[in-house]
Design an enzyme around this catalytic site. Structure first.
Site, short mmCIF file in Angstrom:
data_model
loop_
_atom_site.label_atom_id
_atom_site.label_comp_id
_atom_site.label_asym_id
_atom_site.label_seq_id
_atom_site.Cartn_x
_atom_site.Cartn_y
_atom_site.Cartn_z
N GLU A 27 0.83 -1.22 0.00
CA GLU A 27 0.00 0.00 0.00
C GLU A 27 0.86 1.26 0.00
O GLU A 27 2.08 1.20 0.21
CB GLU A 27 -0.93 0.00 1.21
CG GLU A 27 -0.18 0.04 2.53
CD GLU A 27 -0.99 0.67 3.65
OE1 GLU A 27 -1.48 1.79 3.45
OE2 GLU A 27 -1.11 0.05 4.72
N LYS A 89 -5.48 10.88 1.21
CA LYS A 89 -5.58 9.49 1.69
C LYS A 89 -6.83 8.91 1.05
O LYS A 89 -7.93 9.42 1.27
CB LYS A 89 -5.68 9.50 3.21
CG LYS A 89 -5.83 8.15 3.83
CD LYS A 89 -5.85 8.28 5.35
CE LYS A 89 -6.63 7.15 5.98
NZ LYS A 89 -6.77 7.32 7.43
N VAL A 109 -5.48 0.36 3.20
CA VAL A 109 -5.62 -1.10 3.07
C VAL A 109 -6.85 -1.41 2.21
O VAL A 109 -6.77 -2.24 1.28
CB VAL A 109 -5.74 -1.75 4.47
CG1 VAL A 109 -6.15 -3.21 4.34
CG2 VAL A 109 -4.42 -1.63 5.22
N ASP A 141 -16.92 5.44 14.23
CA ASP A 141 -15.71 5.43 13.40
C ASP A 141 -15.19 3.99 13.26
O ASP A 141 -14.51 3.47 14.15
CB ASP A 141 -14.64 6.35 14.01
CG ASP A 141 -13.47 6.55 13.06
OD1 ASP A 141 -13.36 5.79 12.07
OD2 ASP A 141 -12.67 7.47 13.29
N SER A 143 -13.17 1.66 10.42
CA SER A 143 -12.41 1.78 9.16
C SER A 143 -13.05 0.98 8.03
O SER A 143 -13.56 -0.13 8.25
CB SER A 143 -10.98 1.30 9.37
OG SER A 143 -10.31 1.27 8.14
N ALA A 144 -12.98 1.56 6.85
CA ALA A 144 -13.48 0.85 5.65
C ALA A 144 -12.64 -0.39 5.37
O ALA A 144 -13.05 -1.26 4.60
CB ALA A 144 -13.45 1.79 4.45
N ASP A 145 -11.46 -0.49 6.01
CA ASP A 145 -10.61 -1.68 5.81
C ASP A 145 -11.38 -2.95 6.19
O ASP A 145 -11.24 -3.99 5.54
CB ASP A 145 -9.36 -1.60 6.69
CG ASP A 145 -8.41 -0.49 6.25
OD1 ASP A 145 -8.68 0.14 5.22
OD2 ASP A 145 -7.41 -0.27 6.96
N LYS A 162 -3.27 -1.68 16.00
CA LYS A 162 -2.72 -0.89 17.11
C LYS A 162 -3.78 -0.72 18.18
O LYS A 162 -4.97 -0.70 17.89
CB LYS A 162 -2.37 0.51 16.60
CG LYS A 162 -1.12 0.57 15.82
CD LYS A 162 -0.66 2.01 15.77
CE LYS A 162 0.47 2.13 14.80
NZ LYS A 162 0.00 2.21 13.43
N1 PSU Z 1 -2.79 1.63 10.87
C1 PSU Z 1 -1.45 1.63 11.04
N2 PSU Z 1 -0.68 2.18 10.06
C2 PSU Z 1 -1.23 2.72 8.96
C3 PSU Z 1 -2.65 2.72 8.81
C4 PSU Z 1 -3.37 2.16 9.78
O1 PSU Z 1 -0.94 1.14 12.01
O2 PSU Z 1 -0.50 3.23 8.10
C5 PSU Z 1 -3.27 3.29 7.58
C6 PSU Z 1 -3.57 2.17 6.60
O3 PSU Z 1 -3.39 2.64 5.30
C7 PSU Z 1 -4.99 1.89 6.87
C8 PSU Z 1 -5.53 3.25 7.17
O4 PSU Z 1 -5.66 1.31 5.79
O5 PSU Z 1 -4.50 3.87 7.89
C9 PSU Z 1 -6.81 3.19 7.94
O6 PSU Z 1 -7.34 4.46 8.04
P1 PSU Z 1 -8.85 4.66 8.55
O7 PSU Z 1 -8.86 4.22 9.96
O8 PSU Z 1 -9.12 6.11 8.39
O9 PSU Z 1 -9.69 3.82 7.66
MN MN Z 2 -11.90 5.96 10.23
#
Ligand code: PSU
Ligand code: MN
Length: 651
Positions: A27, A89, A109, A141, A143-145, A162
């Site tokens: 990524e 992003k 991701v 909140d 994540s879309a992941d 994390k």
């Molecule tokens: N968590 C980490 N390192 C990262 C990310 C998440 O420890 O770099 C990044 C990844 O690209 C992940 C994104 O897909 O943040 C998730 O962001 P969000 O929670 O806004 O979906």
């Molecule tokens: Mn988010």
């Protein structure tokens, strides 16, 4: 789907995918938002190296100018690393807009999974995934992941999640979406910087081949969605859980205070934690990414091999089906089909031949007695004719069986006479090269002694050539002494002859310094000209050598090589400027003098400095941003965990 318009796969990746070779997706948000420059660029490049070292092809994914790039160049990685968080992003929801507007985007991701799947890549290595944030029960909140893991067929190898996230809720969400969560060599989901999170995984798998087999079964069964592999950070780079948790707690509090939300939240927390834990968290972060890349690449290799087995199996199945089909009935059917084909082919050929050679007796409009008879086309084939020829030496007229009335026939077309046999060449006779005639020098027209040539242009063709430019004779007086000596020695001889001899001797010494061009011409002449018996130039009174006054040539003065003054250029400037060298020497002297002074100054400074010693005092985590570490012995504050460090020696 019109993917080709948006998808841009690097040639190396494309060829690997086409040939069923292992490929690992990487990524780009981790480059632009996850780490500072230049560590991010170095890490991104090293990760690619790690993937290669395991025998797979890396494909870093990003959006550049609206194109979904699969496989970035070194320059593109550098570009993402330098632009950092100025690049958007891009998660799932951002893809269509960036594509339509032709903008850049760093893929998370979720979006990396989407683009990898579009390209046909099955395995993806990253650092950590997004998940359910703490307090999501009110902020929503998530994540879309996680959603992507629930629907897109890509395996994601990460170091867990994390504890900026609510790991328990994240696991619940993944369970709902039907995502298998695997611990690679562990029963516990790793928590990014730390190897332990306190939460168990669904399954533990210890080898890449088992990972590949599990994922392949998912694909084969058509159960869509990803698979999450938690690969713990190597022990030597892991952080203590208490330290990481404390920093994360403070970071989460700071985010709340500053009302940080949405897609800014993850980068904000990551940055703050990194600042509070100094170089330690960054070090762990880099190492865990390398570790994931290796596991992902190994798994990709295994998956590619399983694919090969599948292909071989499919080939065998086809063969088996064919053999099973070979009954007597099917063979008979095949044969009759073949016969049918042959019959039509023969019919076609017969029809063609009939067209070529019309039979005059079958055609009512053709008069076979018309003279001269038309030659039939097939008679033009000499080979065919030969067969019809009379072998007993009968007159070369064709016994044309087709003519029952014995009408005189046109003589048959004779086959072209055989070419005359090649002269016999003895293959054992050694081949000698034909003697090459020696190049004959072009005859040089003899100089016309009667042609009047102005003195200054006349060149003595008989004067011996010397390698060295001879001294002009003008400076040397004609050797009168030699003449006198000769006279003394051969008194009997008539004086005039003796003088002539002496003159000849002197003539042997070159008497002129020819101009450069003339020298060249003369050298060529000398090489090719046949030896001409020297005539006595003294016989011709008008052109005796002694009377010849050579032209005076200016002698070029030579300077030492490094001082050769270059040619003047078009603008009248010269490259050599003595003033420049004089100035440069002066500057050099000044610099040396300055350096000498500086060294002295440094020595004095050093003498005045306090004495430092290595302090091995244990550090305490203060939680104060950004000076989070304090030495319990000397009391110094640090941005990162620094043992040993320097402190002033006290007595
Ligand atoms: N968590 C980490 N390192 C990262 C990310 C998440 O420890 O770099 C990044 C990844 O690209 C992940 C994104 O897909 O943040 C998730 O962001 P969000 O929670 O806004 O979906
Ligand atoms: Mn988010």
């Amino acid at each position: 789907m019109n993917l080709a318009k948006y998808l841009d796969i690097a040639p190396e990746v494309k060829s690997a995918l086409e040939n069923g070779k292992p490929v690992v997706a990487l990524e780009s948000t981790i480059i632009s938002h996850g780490m500072p420059y230049p560590q991010n660029v170095n890490t991104a490049k090293n990760v690619e190296r790690m993937v290669r070292s395991e025998g797979a092809v890396p494909a870093t994914i990003a959006i550049i100018g609206g194109k979904f790039k699969v496989g970035l160049s070194a320059e593109e990685i550098e570009y993402f690393g330098k632009k950092g968080s100025k690049i958007a992003k891009a998660s799932r929801r951002d893809l269509p807009i960036l594509a339509a507007k032709g903008l850049d985007g760093a893929t998370t991701v979720a979006s990396t999974m989407i683009i990898a799947a579009m390209a046909g890549i099955k395995i993806f290595a990253t650092g950590g995934i997004g998940g359910v944030h703490r307090g999501a029960e009110t902020t929503m909140d998530i994540s879309a992941d996680l959603e992507e893991l629930g629907r897109t067929d890509v395996m994601v190898v990460c170091a867990g999640a994390k504890s900026i996230l609510d790991i328990g809720l994240t696991l619940e969400y993944l369970e709902t979406k039907g995502v298998p969560v695997i611990g690679y060599g562990t029963d516990e989901l790793p928590a990014f910087y730390c190897r332990e999170s306190g939460f168990g995984v669904d399954y533990r798998i210890d080898t890449p081949s088992e990972l590949a087999a599990a994922f392949k079964a998912k694909l084969d069964l058509g159960i869509h969605g990803g698979m999450l592999v938690g690969n713990p950070v190597p022990k030597e780079h892991a952080m203590a859980k208490a330290v990481a948790d404390r920093a994360i707690d403070i970071a989460v509090k700071k985010a709340e205070e500053n009302n940080i939300k949405g897609k800014e939240l993850t980068p904000f927390l990551l940055t703050l934690v990194k600042e509070m834990t100094g170089g330690m968290s960054l070090d762990a972060n880099i190492e865990l990414v390398y570790n994931n890349a290796k596991v992902a690449a190994k798994t990709a290799v295994c998956l590619a091999n399983l694919g090969k087995d599948d292909e071989a199996e499919a080939g065998l199945d086809e063969l088996r089906a064919e053999i099973a089909d070979d009954t007597a009935e099917s063979i008979k059917a095949e044969l009759s089909a073949f016969r049918g084909e042959m019959e039509t082919l023969i019919a076609q050929r017969v029809a063609a031949v009939q067209q070529m050679a019309p039979n005059p007796y079958m055609n009512p409009y053709m008069n076979p007695y018309a003279m001269p008879q038309q030659q039939m086309q097939y008679q033009q084939n000499p080979q065919q004719m030969q067969y019809q020829q009379n072998p007993y030496g009968m007159p070369q007229q064709m016994q044309f069986q087709q003519n029952p009335y014995g009408m005189p026939q046109q003589p048959m077309a004779q086959p072209a006479p055989a070419p005359a046999p090649a002269p016999y060449v003895n293959p054992y006779k050694p081949v000698r090269p034909e003697p090459v005639p020696e190049p004959q020098p072009e005859p040089v027209p003899a100089p016309n002694p009667y042609k009047s040539i102005p003195d200054e242009e006349w060149v003595n063709p008989f004067a011996p050539k010397r390698e060295k430019a001879p001294e002009p004779v003008a400076e040397e007086p004609v050797e009168e002494e030699a003449i006198e000596e000769a006279i003394e020695e051969i008194v009997e001889e008539p004086v005039e002859e003796v003088i002539e001899e002496a003159v000849e001797e002197t003539v042997e010494e070159p008497v002129e310094e020819p101009a450069e061009e003339e020298v060249e011409e003369e050298v060529i002449e000398e090489e090719s000209a046949p030896e001409v018996p020297a005539e006595e130039p003294a016989e011709e009174e008008e052109y005796t050598v002694t009377e010849y006054v050579p032209p005076v040539h200016e002698k070029k003065e030579r300077k030492p090589d490094n001082q050769v003054k270059p040619e003047t250029d078009a603008e009248g400037m010269t490259a050599y400027d003595p003033e420049f060298y004089r100035k440069r020497n002066e500057e050099r002297k000044q610099r040396l003098a300055a350096a000498a002074g500086e060294a002295k100054h440094k020595e004095e400074e050093k003498a005045a400095e306090p004495e430092y010693i290595d302090c091995k005092g244990p550090l305490e985590f203060t939680g104060e941003h950004p000076w989070a570490w304090k030495c319990t012995r000397c009391g110094q504050l640090f941005q990162k965990h620094e043992i040993p460090h320097k402190c002033v020696k006290t007595d």
